[in-house]
Design a protein around this motif. Structure first.
Motif, mmCIF file in Angstrom:
data_model
loop_
_atom_site.group_PDB
_atom_site.id
_atom_site.type_symbol
_atom_site.label_atom_id
_atom_site.label_comp_id
_atom_site.label_asym_id
_atom_site.label_seq_id
_atom_site.Cartn_x
_atom_site.Cartn_y
_atom_site.Cartn_z
ATOM 1 N N UNK A 136 0.979 -0.918 0.104
ATOM 2 C CA UNK A 136 -0.018 0.010 0.304
ATOM 3 C C UNK A 136 1.047 1.353 0.307
ATOM 4 N N UNK A 137 2.406 1.102 1.190
ATOM 5 C CA UNK A 137 3.191 2.403 0.550
ATOM 6 C C UNK A 137 3.143 2.526 -0.992
ATOM 7 N N UNK A 138 3.392 1.352 -2.076
ATOM 8 C CA UNK A 138 3.980 2.007 -3.099
ATOM 9 C C UNK A 138 2.940 2.370 -3.636
ATOM 10 N N UNK A 139 1.150 2.547 -3.414
ATOM 11 C CA UNK A 139 0.421 2.647 -3.697
ATOM 12 C C UNK A 139 0.308 4.575 -4.093
ATOM 13 N N UNK A 140 0.762 4.408 -2.456
ATOM 14 C CA UNK A 140 0.869 5.885 -1.803
ATOM 15 C C UNK A 140 1.756 6.506 -3.203
ATOM 16 N N UNK A 141 3.014 6.019 -2.805
ATOM 17 C CA UNK A 141 3.986 6.563 -4.238
ATOM 18 C C UNK A 141 3.893 6.724 -5.433
ATOM 19 N N UNK A 142 3.410 5.832 -5.979
ATOM 20 C CA UNK A 142 2.786 5.944 -7.113
ATOM 21 C C UNK A 142 1.589 6.573 -7.807
ATOM 22 N N UNK A 143 0.999 7.150 -6.320
ATOM 23 C CA UNK A 143 -0.459 7.863 -6.900
ATOM 24 C C UNK A 143 -0.783 9.422 -6.701
ATOM 25 N N UNK A 144 -0.048 9.478 -5.451
ATOM 26 C CA UNK A 144 0.187 11.174 -5.238
ATOM 27 C C UNK A 144 2.046 11.385 -4.432
#
Length: 305
Positions: free
Chosen positions: A81-89
């Motif tokens: 989920x941290x990767x998703x955060x970095x990718x999206x924002x």
């Protein structure tokens, strides 16, 4: 040339006689990829930290050198989920997020007064039908006053801006929600950190204008909704083709995206919702508001899972 969309009276919202945009799909076609879920549990929801973009009022156009929105990569490819955060924002300084939160808390009063009659009618769809509610883009909590009349309601508020939390908690308390009935989560709507079929309703107001991927967000909404659940929405949208309003939006859209945290003026959000494949279809109504000028065209309604 006409500038505004067709107006509808609040009393006519969400009735069987309305113009209904219905998109049906089989249950097999509604299956979406599951996002990663953390092992911690909060208020019977399982969640993990990530982030989502939020609409910010266009008044920020006078502020130079603001951080720009990042390009989007599919959240489904994120290993955590941290990767998703970095990718999206992209990472933003504290002053930037605090300023956005303050602006949303202090500069939306006229809009909230005008939209209130529509929101009241819309939130009636939750009475007696929803206890677990997810609100994407909860922001400073302008919708909490509409939850307070719903028996046994608990609200899970998702927003990418952690600075929104203190404002949202204040709004929840002022609306009479108990402290344990509201949970704030730093998360992206394209990768909602909840289990399948875990909420009774999803609410989103002025959110889909600024998410990185509208289709993925709607897929996530369908995924977390239980069968028979509802998605309530109010979104500003593109003006009619050929209208002066649309011309103005086309001109201002690049600047709006840059200074308003990814907000798009020309998205056909109603079309996205009608084509999303909600099993029970969607009631979509066009509304014109006077308080937001080039953001006057709105859609509001209910989609049925």
């Amino acid at each position: 040339m006409a500038i505004l969309h067709l107006s509808v009276s609040p009393s006519s919202l969400i009735s069987s006689s309305q113009r209904r945009t219905t998109t049906r799909a089989s249950r097999d076609s509604v299956k979406t990829q599951k996002t990663l879920i953390a092992t911690d549990s909060v208020s019977s929801f399982r969640l993990c930290p990530c982030g989502r973009r939020h609409f910010i009022e266009g008044a920020m156009t006078s502020m130079p050198f603001l951080p720009l929105s990042p390009s989007y990569a599919s959240a489904s490819s994120a290993s955590t989920s941290t990767d998703a955060l970095r990718m999206l924002r992209s990472s933003k300084p504290d002053w930037y997020e605090e300023l956005f939160a303050w602006l949303m808390d202090t500069n939306m009063e006229s809009y909230e007064k005008e939209i209130a009659v529509y929101k009241m009618k819309l939130f009636e769809n939750l009475m007696g039908k929803a206890e677990k509610v997810l609100e994407i883009g909860v922001g400073t909590g302008p919708n909490f006053k509409y939850y307070s009349a719903i028996p046994n309601v608990s609200v899970l508020g998702v927003d990418p801006n952690a600075k929104m939390e203190s404002y949202a908690r204040k709004s929840a308390a002022e609306a009479g929600l108990k402290r344990g009935d509201f949970t704030f989560i730093h998360a992206v709507a394209e990768a909602i950190p909840l289990e399948d079929a875990s909420v009774d309703a999803v609410v989103g107001t002025l959110v889909l204008c600024s998410v990185a991927d509208v289709t993925q967000t709607l897929n996530e909404i369908k995924r977390v909704l239980r069968p028979g659940g509802v998605y309530l929405f109010i979104e500003h949208v593109a003006g009619e083709d050929g209208s002066f309003l649309r011309l103005v939006q086309n001109v201002l859209d690049p600047m709006q995206q840059a200074v308003a945290d990814g907000c798009h003026l020309t998205r056909r959000t109603g079309d996205y919702i009608s084509e999303a494949g909600f099993i029970g279809g969607a009631d979509i109504n066009k509304v014109s508001l006077s308080s937001l000028a080039y953001l006057s065209s709105h859609v509001c309604g209910v989609a049925y899972n």
